[in-house]
Design an enzyme around this catalytic site. Structure first.
Site, PDB file in Angstrom:
ATOM      1  CG  HIS A 101      12.087  49.650 -52.911  1.00 35.67           C
ATOM      2  ND1 HIS A 101      11.493  48.432 -53.122  1.00 35.67           N
ATOM      3  CD2 HIS A 101      12.066  49.861 -51.576  1.00 35.67           C
ATOM      4  CE1 HIS A 101      11.143  47.908 -51.949  1.00 35.67           C
ATOM      5  NE2 HIS A 101      11.480  48.758 -50.998  1.00 35.67           N
TER       6      HIS A 101
ATOM      7  CG  ASP B 259       0.641  54.438 -63.579  1.00 29.64           C
ATOM      8  OD1 ASP B 259      -0.532  54.302 -63.176  1.00 29.64           O
ATOM      9  OD2 ASP B 259       1.559  54.893 -62.875  1.00 29.64           O
TER      10      ASP B 259
ATOM     11  CE1 TYR C   5       6.731  57.991 -60.155  1.00 34.73           C
ATOM     12  CE2 TYR C   5       7.138  60.317 -59.746  1.00 34.73           C
ATOM     13  CZ  TYR C   5       7.603  59.067 -60.076  1.00 34.73           C
ATOM     14  OH  TYR C   5       8.929  58.881 -60.339  1.00 34.73           O
TER      15      TYR C   5
ATOM     16  CG  ASP D  63       2.633  48.651 -66.080  1.00 42.51           C
ATOM     17  OD1 ASP D  63       3.172  48.813 -64.972  1.00 42.51           O
ATOM     18  OD2 ASP D  63       2.505  49.566 -66.916  1.00 42.51           O
TER      19      ASP D  63
ATOM     20  NE  ARG E 152      12.418  51.476 -60.553  1.00 39.35           N
ATOM     21  CZ  ARG E 152      11.337  52.251 -60.566  1.00 39.35           C
ATOM     22  NH1 ARG E 152      10.428  52.112 -59.639  1.00 39.35           N
ATOM     23  NH2 ARG E 152      11.159  53.145 -61.505  1.00 39.35           N
TER      24      ARG E 152
ATOM     25  CB  CYS F 260      14.240  46.506 -54.197  1.00 39.71           C
ATOM     26  SG  CYS F 260      13.295  47.195 -55.577  1.00 39.71           S
TER      27      CYS F 260
ATOM     28  CD  GLN G  23       2.691  53.452 -58.562  1.00 37.98           C
ATOM     29  OE1 GLN G  23       2.597  54.642 -58.300  1.00 37.98           O
ATOM     30  NE2 GLN G  23       2.337  52.962 -59.740  1.00 37.98           N
TER      31      GLN G  23
END
Length: 181
Positions: free
Chosen positions: A101, A17, A29, A15, A109, A106, A62
């Site tokens: 998205h 962040d 973000y 990952d 994600r 979707c 994101q």
């Protein structure tokens, strides 16, 4: 029962962040390169993975793109800075994949598995078999568990969250755990 540790030549999915760089406050973000700050030990950890050797692939949600808080170009600039920062420590990433998205829009994600499957199709040498996932959220662990990856959760797991194979305080500790004999 925990899965085996990482064999040389396998893939480690990370990952971004909260794992490699400081996580922005909830609902915010990293939208510009100057907002990216590596966590202590992160570059060293990725360098150790490169030396193991392992394929290192970042998989990052994101949603800020879907919300209009940043563009694909903004994200590219952030990732270019990430790669420069890592290169300064002789570390590199083999790929960075992202999901732009909204939730439920979707299969890429996390905790969906689309980014992982895409990496296996498109990034030379990346395979899901024998791979590991390291992240700081339940979504990271759930995605890895769905694919049968060895999972490492940074921090501790709360009641009711998917159980990882291992827990570690930070990325460097996770990598040492994964690569130790």
């Amino acid at each position: 029962m925990s899965r085996p540790r990482l064999e040389p030549g396998r893939t480690v999915f990370l990952d971004r962040d909260g794992t490699i760089n400081e996580s922005p406050p909830e609902g915010e973000y990293v939208t510009a390169p100057e907002g990216l700050a590596l966590l202590p030990g992160a570059a060293e950890a990725i360098c150790l993975l490169n030396e193991h050797p392992a394929k290192v692939v970042v998989v990052t949600n994101q949603r800020g793109i879907a919300l209009g808080k940043m563009t694909e170009d903004d994200l590219t600039a952030v990732h270019e800075r990430l790669e420069r920062e890592l290169a300064g420590s002789a570390a590199h990433l083999d790929a960075i994949l992202h999901c732009p998205h909204h939730e439920g829009a979707c299969d890429c994600r996390k905790p969906g598995t689309g980014m992982f499957e895409r990496a296996a199709r498109e990034v030379e040498g990346v395979e899901l078999g024998g791979a590991a996932m390291v992240g700081d959220t339940a979504r990271d662990v759930e995605a890895g568990n769905r694919l049968g990856l060895t999972t490492v959760r940074l921090g501790s797991t709360a009641n009711g969250e998917p159980a990882p194979d291992h827990e570690a305080r930070d990325l460097l500790a996770a990598v040492r755990l994964l690569t130790s004999g």
